[in-house]
Design a protein around this motif. Structure first.
Motif, short mmCIF file in Angstrom:
data_model
loop_
_atom_site.label_atom_id
_atom_site.label_comp_id
_atom_site.label_asym_id
_atom_site.label_seq_id
_atom_site.Cartn_x
_atom_site.Cartn_y
_atom_site.Cartn_z
N PHE A 106 0.82 -1.21 0.00
CA PHE A 106 0.00 0.00 0.00
C PHE A 106 0.85 1.26 0.00
O PHE A 106 0.58 2.22 -0.70
CB PHE A 106 -0.94 -0.01 1.22
CG PHE A 106 -1.73 1.26 1.36
CD1 PHE A 106 -2.76 1.56 0.49
CD2 PHE A 106 -1.46 2.16 2.38
CE1 PHE A 106 -3.49 2.72 0.62
CE2 PHE A 106 -2.18 3.32 2.52
CZ PHE A 106 -3.20 3.60 1.64
N LEU A 107 1.90 1.25 0.78
CA LEU A 107 2.75 2.44 0.88
C LEU A 107 3.85 2.48 -0.17
O LEU A 107 4.49 3.51 -0.36
CB LEU A 107 3.38 2.51 2.28
CG LEU A 107 2.40 2.71 3.42
CD1 LEU A 107 3.13 2.65 4.76
CD2 LEU A 107 1.68 4.04 3.29
N ASN A 108 4.05 1.39 -0.88
CA ASN A 108 5.08 1.31 -1.92
C ASN A 108 6.44 1.79 -1.44
O ASN A 108 7.12 2.58 -2.09
CB ASN A 108 4.66 2.10 -3.17
CG ASN A 108 3.46 1.47 -3.85
OD1 ASN A 108 3.28 0.27 -3.78
ND2 ASN A 108 2.65 2.29 -4.48
N LYS A 116 7.08 3.83 0.95
CA LYS A 116 7.07 5.11 1.65
C LYS A 116 6.79 4.86 3.13
O LYS A 116 6.26 3.84 3.51
CB LYS A 116 5.97 6.01 1.08
CG LYS A 116 6.11 6.32 -0.37
CD LYS A 116 4.96 7.21 -0.79
CE LYS A 116 4.51 6.90 -2.21
NZ LYS A 116 3.26 7.50 -2.54
N LEU A 120 1.78 8.88 4.56
CA LEU A 120 0.81 9.26 3.53
C LEU A 120 1.08 10.68 3.06
O LEU A 120 1.52 11.53 3.83
CB LEU A 120 -0.61 9.17 4.10
CG LEU A 120 -1.06 7.81 4.61
CD1 LEU A 120 -2.44 7.92 5.24
CD2 LEU A 120 -1.10 6.81 3.47
N THR A 121 0.77 10.94 1.81
CA THR A 121 0.95 12.28 1.29
C THR A 121 -0.25 13.14 1.68
O THR A 121 -1.31 12.63 2.06
CB THR A 121 1.08 12.27 -0.24
OG1 THR A 121 -0.14 11.81 -0.79
CG2 THR A 121 2.23 11.38 -0.69
N LEU A 130 -2.09 14.83 -0.31
CA LEU A 130 -3.16 14.57 -1.27
C LEU A 130 -3.99 13.36 -0.86
O LEU A 130 -5.22 13.39 -0.93
CB LEU A 130 -2.57 14.38 -2.67
CG LEU A 130 -3.58 14.14 -3.79
CD1 LEU A 130 -4.51 15.35 -3.91
CD2 LEU A 130 -2.87 13.88 -5.10
N GLU A 131 -3.35 12.31 -0.43
CA GLU A 131 -4.07 11.11 0.02
C GLU A 131 -4.94 11.42 1.24
O GLU A 131 -6.08 10.95 1.34
CB GLU A 131 -3.08 9.99 0.34
CG GLU A 131 -2.39 9.42 -0.88
CD GLU A 131 -1.25 8.50 -0.53
OE1 GLU A 131 -1.00 7.58 -1.33
OE2 GLU A 131 -0.62 8.67 0.53
N ILE A 132 -4.42 12.19 2.15
CA ILE A 132 -5.19 12.56 3.34
C ILE A 132 -6.39 13.43 2.96
O ILE A 132 -7.51 13.23 3.46
CB ILE A 132 -4.30 13.28 4.36
CG1 ILE A 132 -3.26 12.29 4.92
CG2 ILE A 132 -5.12 13.88 5.48
CD1 ILE A 132 -2.20 12.92 5.77
N ILE A 186 -8.01 13.54 0.06
CA ILE A 186 -8.99 12.72 -0.67
C ILE A 186 -9.78 11.85 0.29
O ILE A 186 -11.00 11.77 0.22
CB ILE A 186 -8.29 11.88 -1.76
CG1 ILE A 186 -7.79 12.78 -2.88
CG2 ILE A 186 -9.24 10.81 -2.32
CD1 ILE A 186 -6.94 12.08 -3.92
N SER A 187 -9.10 11.21 1.24
CA SER A 187 -9.81 10.35 2.19
C SER A 187 -10.73 11.18 3.09
O SER A 187 -11.84 10.75 3.42
CB SER A 187 -8.83 9.53 3.02
OG SER A 187 -7.98 10.38 3.77
#
Length: 111
Positions: A9-11, A13, A16-17, A19-21, A23-24
């Motif tokens: 999931f984190l690939n 990393k 979380l970026t 942008l991800e935060i 969007i969620s």
């Protein structure tokens, strides 16, 4: 010592970026708005159902009251407030269909 193995999931990393935060958070807010709107609608429907059930009860009560009145004394009653229930009004309509049949209609309405 145990090494941290990155998940798919984190690939690789470690967090979380932004942008991800964002969007969620937007998805959660949209879901909350939909749920709040649905709850509001359901509460309105419940109130209307309770009022309708109480109106039916009042009509049945009026019918029982009219059963005690002799047939010759039955008369129509204009719309009037139900005692003890200011939000409801009730009227009674008496119609003689023929010499053997009388129709009695009782209405209960929410103001």
């Amino acid at each position: 010592m145990i090494k941290h193995k990155p998940t798919a999931f984190l690939n690789g990393k470690k967090g979380l970026t932004l942008l991800e935060i964002l969007i969620s958070t937007a998805v959660l807010i949209a879901a909350a708005v939909v749920l709040a709107d649905t709850m509001s609608l359901l509460l309105k429907q419940q109130v209307n159902a309770e009022k309708a059930a109480y109106a039916v009860f009042l009509v049945q009560e009026k019918g029982e009251e009219l059963k005690t009145v002799p047939w010759g004394n039955l008369v129509s009653q204009p719309e009037a407030e139900v005692p003890g229930c200011p939000e409801f009004s009730c009227s009674v309509e008496v119609r003689s269909l023929n010499s053997y049949t009388t129709r009695i209609i009782s209405y209960s309405e929410v103001k």
